[in-house]
Design a protein around this motif. Structure first.
Motif, short mmCIF file in Angstrom:
data_model
loop_
_atom_site.label_atom_id
_atom_site.label_comp_id
_atom_site.label_asym_id
_atom_site.label_seq_id
_atom_site.Cartn_x
_atom_site.Cartn_y
_atom_site.Cartn_z
N PHE A 172 0.81 -1.44 -0.03
CA PHE A 172 0.01 -0.06 -0.03
C PHE A 172 0.81 1.13 -0.08
O PHE A 172 0.50 2.19 -0.76
CB PHE A 172 -1.02 -0.07 1.24
CG PHE A 172 -2.11 -1.11 1.00
CD1 PHE A 172 -3.00 -0.99 0.36
CD2 PHE A 172 -1.95 -2.07 2.03
CE1 PHE A 172 -4.24 -1.79 0.21
CE2 PHE A 172 -3.01 -3.01 1.90
CZ PHE A 172 -4.01 -3.14 0.95
N ASN A 218 1.93 7.25 -6.53
CA ASN A 218 0.45 8.03 -7.18
C ASN A 218 -0.28 6.91 -7.88
O ASN A 218 -1.13 7.44 -8.76
CB ASN A 218 0.81 9.26 -7.69
CG ASN A 218 1.65 10.30 -6.94
OD1 ASN A 218 1.09 10.61 -5.79
ND2 ASN A 218 2.45 10.69 -7.60
N VAL A 248 0.69 4.09 -2.92
CA VAL A 248 0.46 5.43 -2.62
C VAL A 248 1.72 6.47 -3.18
O VAL A 248 1.44 7.56 -3.69
CB VAL A 248 0.06 5.41 -1.07
CG1 VAL A 248 0.24 7.16 -0.62
CG2 VAL A 248 -1.10 4.91 -0.70
N VAL A 281 -7.23 4.25 0.23
CA VAL A 281 -6.80 3.00 1.06
C VAL A 281 -7.35 3.04 2.30
O VAL A 281 -7.68 1.91 2.76
CB VAL A 281 -5.14 3.32 1.03
CG1 VAL A 281 -4.65 2.07 2.03
CG2 VAL A 281 -4.44 3.01 -0.44
N ILE A 308 1.91 2.44 6.71
CA ILE A 308 0.55 3.22 6.57
C ILE A 308 0.33 3.51 8.17
O ILE A 308 0.49 2.88 9.01
CB ILE A 308 -0.51 2.35 6.29
CG1 ILE A 308 -0.35 1.90 4.69
CG2 ILE A 308 -1.98 2.95 6.29
CD1 ILE A 308 -0.58 2.96 3.68
N ASP A 361 -4.85 6.84 -4.07
CA ASP A 361 -4.59 8.03 -3.29
C ASP A 361 -4.78 7.50 -1.79
O ASP A 361 -5.53 6.39 -1.84
CB ASP A 361 -5.44 9.06 -3.55
CG ASP A 361 -7.01 8.67 -3.18
OD1 ASP A 361 -7.53 8.28 -4.07
OD2 ASP A 361 -7.57 8.93 -2.14
N LEU A 362 -4.33 8.02 -0.72
CA LEU A 362 -4.10 7.37 0.75
C LEU A 362 -5.66 7.27 1.20
O LEU A 362 -6.03 6.48 1.75
CB LEU A 362 -3.20 8.41 1.56
CG LEU A 362 -3.07 7.94 3.03
CD1 LEU A 362 -2.41 6.60 3.02
CD2 LEU A 362 -2.23 8.97 3.84
N HIS A 363 -6.34 8.39 0.91
CA HIS A 363 -7.81 8.30 1.47
C HIS A 363 -8.71 7.16 1.07
O HIS A 363 -9.35 6.54 1.70
CB HIS A 363 -8.46 9.65 1.07
CG HIS A 363 -9.85 9.81 1.70
ND1 HIS A 363 -10.08 9.92 3.16
CD2 HIS A 363 -11.29 9.65 1.11
CE1 HIS A 363 -11.54 9.74 3.41
NE2 HIS A 363 -12.01 9.74 2.25
#
Length: 283
Positions: free
Chosen positions: A33, A40, A37, A47, A71, A43-45
């Protein structure tokens, strides 16, 4: 981890091309992950929402979540708490009510990985490492038959750490009971309370703990609910013991006597010193 990546592929959150790009890069990058991220590719959100959803569905647990590298799981836990309509608690930033903790068998808390945090007029707030474990909910509720429990979540590693610390407190319960029995005697003074051999044994345990981990100093503090012992290691204070608040007076009085300080003086700061032999060494 691989299973979660496969689920994201099936749900169209990432593409096979993205995975192929990671594998074919020079040097090849691990399929994770964090790398997805960082490159790119997602996006982290997204995930965070995905992982929160899979925990709510029971696909993974909070324990699994902590094993995911790269994370920050705090936002995910906050999202899970929001979805489950429960509270997220950072156990390192709050004070645990030791009287509440002492009301229930430690083995039961260890079995279900839970910690009762505080009691209000309406409920008992309990932190779980698995908010979806209904069997654990029922078992813990039976431990508090007079009030409903209010469920909260925290990082499983924090729960384990605090249970381990509380286990040390559990092992010295007999000393605490001896101290408390002397405190209950009518007309006893601070000096008499501090002369209790159990107080000396408790100080010895505190000193051994600090010396064993290489602490530079020890802080014994009276808080609103407890008596807390902290040790400074590598410049950082860490909590090592938590006692009921009534233990502070005999503990501090005995330390004052050892250091040739005035035990009646509680407002002005005082300086003193004492020596102790721990593991056949003088400190």
């Amino acid at each position: 981890m691989v299973k979660l990546i496969e689920i994201m592929l099936d749900e169209g959150l990432i593409t096979k091309e993205a995975i192929s790009t990671l594998v074919k890069s020079r040097p090849p990058k691990k399929i994770s992950f964090a790398n997805l991220v960082a490159e790119n590719m997602i996006d982290l959100h997204t995930v965070e929402i995905f992982l929160a959803k899979k925990i709510r569905q029971g696909v993974i647990t909070l324990e699994h979540l902590e094993k995911i590298e790269g994370i920050d799981i705090t936002p995910i836990l906050e999202e899970i708490a929001k979805q489950l309509h429960v509270e997220y608690i950072d156990l390192d930033s709050i004070e645990i009510d030791m009287k509440l903790f002492s009301q229930v068998p430690y083995k039961q808390l260890l079995k279900y990985n839970v910690i009762p945090v505080e009691e209000s007029d309406l409920n008992v707030l309990v932190v779980f490492d698995d908010p979806l474990d209904m069997a654990a909910h029922d078992a813990v509720q039976r431990l508090f038959p007079k009030k409903p429990i209010k469920i909260a979540i925290s990082k499983p590693s924090q729960i384990r750490k605090h249970l381990h610390r509380l286990e040390i407190n559990e092992s010295i319960k007999s000393l605490i009971m001896e101290i408390r029995q002397d405190l209950s005697k009518e007309g006893s003074t601070d000096e008499e309370d501090s002369e209790n051999p159990a107080v000396l044994k408790l100080i010895d345990i505190i000193l051994k703990s600090a010396i064993f981990i290489g602490a530079s100093d020890i802080h014994v503090e009276a808080t609103e609910k407890s008596c807390i012992v902290r040790e400074r290691v590598d410049g950082m204070l860490r909590q090592s013991f938590t006692f009921d608040k009534d233990i502070f007076s005999p503990l501090s009085s005995r330390m004052k006597l050892l250091s040739n300080l005035d035990i009646a003086e509680r407002r002005k700061p005082q300086d003193g010193r004492f020596s102790a032999t721990i593991s056949k060494k003088e400190f």
